[in-house]
Design a protein around this motif. Structure first.
Motif, PDB file in Angstrom:
ATOM      1  N   ARG A  42       0.811  -1.221   0.000  1.00 38.83           N
ATOM      2  CA  ARG A  42       0.000   0.000   0.000  1.00 38.83           C
ATOM      3  C   ARG A  42       0.846   1.273   0.000  1.00 38.83           C
ATOM      4  NH1 ARG A  42      -4.127  -1.392   4.917  1.00 38.83           N
ATOM      5  NH2 ARG A  42      -4.863  -3.388   4.147  1.00 38.83           N
ATOM      6  N   CYS A  43       2.085   1.186   0.451  1.00 37.88           N
ATOM      7  CA  CYS A  43       2.938   2.366   0.627  1.00 37.88           C
ATOM      8  C   CYS A  43       3.220   3.054  -0.700  1.00 37.88           C
ATOM      9  CB  CYS A  43       4.257   1.967   1.284  1.00 37.88           C
ATOM     10  SG  CYS A  43       5.376   3.362   1.580  1.00 37.88           S
ATOM     11  N   ILE A  44       3.066   4.396  -0.713  1.00 42.07           N
ATOM     12  CA  ILE A  44       3.345   5.175  -1.913  1.00 42.07           C
ATOM     13  C   ILE A  44       4.659   5.945  -1.792  1.00 42.07           C
ATOM     14  CG2 ILE A  44       0.916   5.346  -2.582  1.00 42.07           C
ATOM     15  CD1 ILE A  44       0.908   8.190  -1.370  1.00 42.07           C
ATOM     16  N   GLY A  45       5.381   5.751  -0.702  1.00 41.04           N
ATOM     17  CA  GLY A  45       6.706   6.339  -0.539  1.00 41.04           C
ATOM     18  C   GLY A  45       6.716   7.833  -0.262  1.00 41.04           C
ATOM     19  N   CYS A  46       5.659   8.374   0.255  1.00 41.63           N
ATOM     20  CA  CYS A  46       5.574   9.825   0.475  1.00 41.63           C
ATOM     21  C   CYS A  46       6.328  10.291   1.719  1.00 41.63           C
ATOM     22  CB  CYS A  46       4.118  10.251   0.550  1.00 41.63           C
ATOM     23  SG  CYS A  46       3.223   9.583   1.986  1.00 41.63           S
ATOM     24  N   ARG A  47       6.592   9.396   2.652  1.00 40.29           N
ATOM     25  CA  ARG A  47       7.338   9.679   3.892  1.00 40.29           C
ATOM     26  C   ARG A  47       6.602  10.609   4.860  1.00 40.29           C
ATOM     27  NH1 ARG A  47      13.263   8.613   3.022  1.00 40.29           N
ATOM     28  NH2 ARG A  47      13.373   7.714   0.952  1.00 40.29           N
ATOM     29  N   ILE A  48       5.341  10.837   4.649  1.00 40.09           N
ATOM     30  CA  ILE A  48       4.578  11.685   5.568  1.00 40.09           C
ATOM     31  C   ILE A  48       4.588  11.075   6.969  1.00 40.09           C
ATOM     32  CG2 ILE A  48       2.232  12.494   6.121  1.00 40.09           C
ATOM     33  CD1 ILE A  48       1.793  12.841   3.097  1.00 40.09           C
ATOM     34  N   CYS A  49       4.503   9.774   7.055  1.00 39.37           N
ATOM     35  CA  CYS A  49       4.495   9.100   8.353  1.00 39.37           C
ATOM     36  C   CYS A  49       5.791   9.346   9.112  1.00 39.37           C
ATOM     37  CB  CYS A  49       4.258   7.606   8.166  1.00 39.37           C
ATOM     38  SG  CYS A  49       5.471   6.791   7.088  1.00 39.37           S
ATOM     39  N   ILE A  50       6.897   9.324   8.407  1.00 39.29           N
ATOM     40  CA  ILE A  50       8.203   9.518   9.047  1.00 39.29           C
ATOM     41  C   ILE A  50       8.295  10.928   9.621  1.00 39.29           C
ATOM     42  CG2 ILE A  50      10.686   9.644   8.608  1.00 39.29           C
ATOM     43  CD1 ILE A  50      10.189   7.419   6.469  1.00 39.29           C
ATOM     44  N   ASN A  51       7.834  11.897   8.859  1.00 38.61           N
ATOM     45  CA  ASN A  51       7.872  13.289   9.318  1.00 38.61           C
ATOM     46  C   ASN A  51       6.876  13.556  10.436  1.00 38.61           C
ATOM     47  OD1 ASN A  51       9.875  13.941   7.434  1.00 38.61           O
ATOM     48  ND2 ASN A  51       8.355  14.310   5.852  1.00 38.61           N
ATOM     49  N   ALA A  52       5.809  12.783  10.500  1.00 36.90           N
ATOM     50  CA  ALA A  52       4.775  13.007  11.512  1.00 36.90           C
ATOM     51  C   ALA A  52       5.110  12.382  12.865  1.00 36.90           C
ATOM     52  CB  ALA A  52       3.441  12.442  11.022  1.00 36.90           C
ATOM     53  N   CYS A  53       6.008  11.449  12.909  1.00 36.24           N
ATOM     54  CA  CYS A  53       6.305  10.755  14.163  1.00 36.24           C
ATOM     55  C   CYS A  53       6.928  11.730  15.175  1.00 36.24           C
ATOM     56  CB  CYS A  53       7.251   9.582  13.918  1.00 36.24           C
ATOM     57  SG  CYS A  53       7.637   8.695  15.444  1.00 36.24           S
ATOM     58  N   PRO A  54       6.298  11.917  16.323  1.00 34.29           N
ATOM     59  CA  PRO A  54       6.796  12.895  17.293  1.00 34.29           C
ATOM     60  C   PRO A  54       8.083  12.475  18.006  1.00 34.29           C
ATOM     61  CG  PRO A  54       4.926  11.713  18.205  1.00 34.29           C
ATOM     62  CD  PRO A  54       5.054  11.275  16.769  1.00 34.29           C
ATOM     63  N   VAL A  55       8.432  11.204  17.928  1.00 37.32           N
ATOM     64  CA  VAL A  55       9.634  10.747  18.632  1.00 37.32           C
ATOM     65  C   VAL A  55      10.708  10.199  17.692  1.00 37.32           C
ATOM     66  CG1 VAL A  55       8.426  10.291  20.796  1.00 37.32           C
ATOM     67  CG2 VAL A  55       8.568   8.489  19.082  1.00 37.32           C
ATOM     68  N   GLY A  56      10.507  10.353  16.394  1.00 37.29           N
ATOM     69  CA  GLY A  56      11.512   9.903  15.431  1.00 37.29           C
ATOM     70  C   GLY A  56      11.708   8.405  15.412  1.00 37.29           C
ATOM     71  N   ALA A  57      10.626   7.670  15.620  1.00 36.47           N
ATOM     72  CA  ALA A  57      10.736   6.213  15.672  1.00 36.47           C
ATOM     73  C   ALA A  57      10.716   5.555  14.290  1.00 36.47           C
ATOM     74  CB  ALA A  57       9.603   5.631  16.519  1.00 36.47           C
ATOM     75  N   LEU A  58      10.362   6.313  13.255  1.00 33.79           N
ATOM     76  CA  LEU A  58      10.258   5.708  11.920  1.00 33.79           C
ATOM     77  C   LEU A  58      11.422   6.138  11.044  1.00 33.79           C
ATOM     78  CD1 LEU A  58       6.459   6.185  11.146  1.00 33.79           C
ATOM     79  CD2 LEU A  58       7.595   4.263  12.252  1.00 33.79           C
ATOM     80  N   SER A  59      11.816   5.227  10.170  1.00 37.65           N
ATOM     81  CA  SER A  59      12.828   5.532   9.179  1.00 37.65           C
ATOM     82  C   SER A  59      12.496   4.761   7.908  1.00 37.65           C
ATOM     83  CB  SER A  59      14.227   5.168   9.686  1.00 37.65           C
ATOM     84  OG  SER A  59      14.297   3.790   9.987  1.00 37.65           O
ATOM     85  N   ALA A  60      13.201   5.084   6.826  1.00 34.24           N
ATOM     86  CA  ALA A  60      12.930   4.454   5.537  1.00 34.24           C
ATOM     87  C   ALA A  60      14.154   3.708   5.043  1.00 34.24           C
ATOM     88  CB  ALA A  60      12.533   5.502   4.511  1.00 34.24           C
ATOM     89  N   GLU A  61      13.884   2.565   4.464  1.00 32.86           N
ATOM     90  CA  GLU A  61      14.936   1.809   3.789  1.00 32.86           C
ATOM     91  C   GLU A  61      14.552   1.761   2.321  1.00 32.86           C
ATOM     92  OE1 GLU A  61      14.975  -2.052   5.602  1.00 32.86           O
ATOM     93  OE2 GLU A  61      16.086  -1.347   7.332  1.00 32.86           O
ATOM     94  N   PRO A  62      15.476   2.109   1.420  1.00 31.33           N
ATOM     95  CA  PRO A  62      15.154   2.063  -0.002  1.00 31.33           C
ATOM     96  C   PRO A  62      14.936   0.632  -0.479  1.00 31.33           C
ATOM     97  CG  PRO A  62      17.456   2.642   0.325  1.00 31.33           C
ATOM     98  CD  PRO A  62      16.830   2.559   1.681  1.00 31.33           C
ATOM     99  N   LEU A  63      14.030   0.480  -1.411  1.00 28.50           N
ATOM    100  CA  LEU A  63      13.763  -0.821  -2.018  1.00 28.50           C
ATOM    101  C   LEU A  63      14.199  -0.788  -3.472  1.00 28.50           C
ATOM    102  CD1 LEU A  63      10.192  -1.701  -0.727  1.00 28.50           C
ATOM    103  CD2 LEU A  63      12.359  -2.621   0.052  1.00 28.50           C
ATOM    104  N   GLY A  64      14.311  -1.913  -4.045  1.00 35.44           N
ATOM    105  CA  GLY A  64      14.613  -1.997  -5.464  1.00 35.44           C
ATOM    106  C   GLY A  64      16.079  -2.098  -5.783  1.00 35.44           C
ATOM    107  N   VAL A  65      16.919  -2.055  -4.769  1.00 40.92           N
ATOM    108  CA  VAL A  65      18.342  -2.212  -4.987  1.00 40.92           C
ATOM    109  C   VAL A  65      18.684  -3.663  -4.735  1.00 40.92           C
ATOM    110  CG1 VAL A  65      20.651  -1.514  -4.270  1.00 40.92           C
ATOM    111  CG2 VAL A  65      18.788   0.146  -4.255  1.00 40.92           C
ATOM    112  N   LYS A  66      19.041  -4.350  -5.795  1.00 38.08           N
ATOM    113  CA  LYS A  66      19.380  -5.758  -5.653  1.00 38.08           C
ATOM    114  C   LYS A  66      20.870  -5.908  -5.476  1.00 38.08           C
ATOM    115  CE  LYS A  66      15.386  -7.194  -8.109  1.00 38.08           C
ATOM    116  NZ  LYS A  66      14.719  -8.104  -8.914  1.00 38.08           N
ATOM    117  N   GLU A  67      21.221  -6.729  -4.503  1.00 37.77           N
ATOM    118  CA  GLU A  67      22.648  -6.950  -4.236  1.00 37.77           C
ATOM    119  C   GLU A  67      23.078  -8.292  -4.743  1.00 37.77           C
ATOM    120  OE1 GLU A  67      23.544  -6.185  -0.148  1.00 37.77           O
ATOM    121  OE2 GLU A  67      22.314  -4.403  -0.142  1.00 37.77           O
TER     122      GLU A  67
END
Length: 67
Positions: A42-67
């Protein structure tokens, strides 16, 4: 096009306030009394959730990079 990301939660910081779920336009996060749940399809990658977290508990990991 927004970057595809996976949102991760630092459970030591998160106190399950639900602020992230409340602002997510894609309903990709659900917060229950028992924990936090992320729905990658469901995620559209907008990062609104990360910015809204009052305690900085969320972060993002990029997807699509194959190792």
């Amino acid at each position: 096009m927004p970057e595809k990301i996976r949102v991760v939660v630092n459970e030591d910081r998160c106190y399950l306030c639900g602020g992230c779920a409340g602002v997510c336009p894609a309903l990709a996060i659900e917060v229950h009394a028992s924990g936090w749940e992320f729905f990658q399809d469901r995620c559209i990658g907008c990062r609104i959730c990360i910015n809204a977290c009052p305690v900085g508990a969320l972060s993002a990991e990029p997807l699509g990079v194959k190792e």
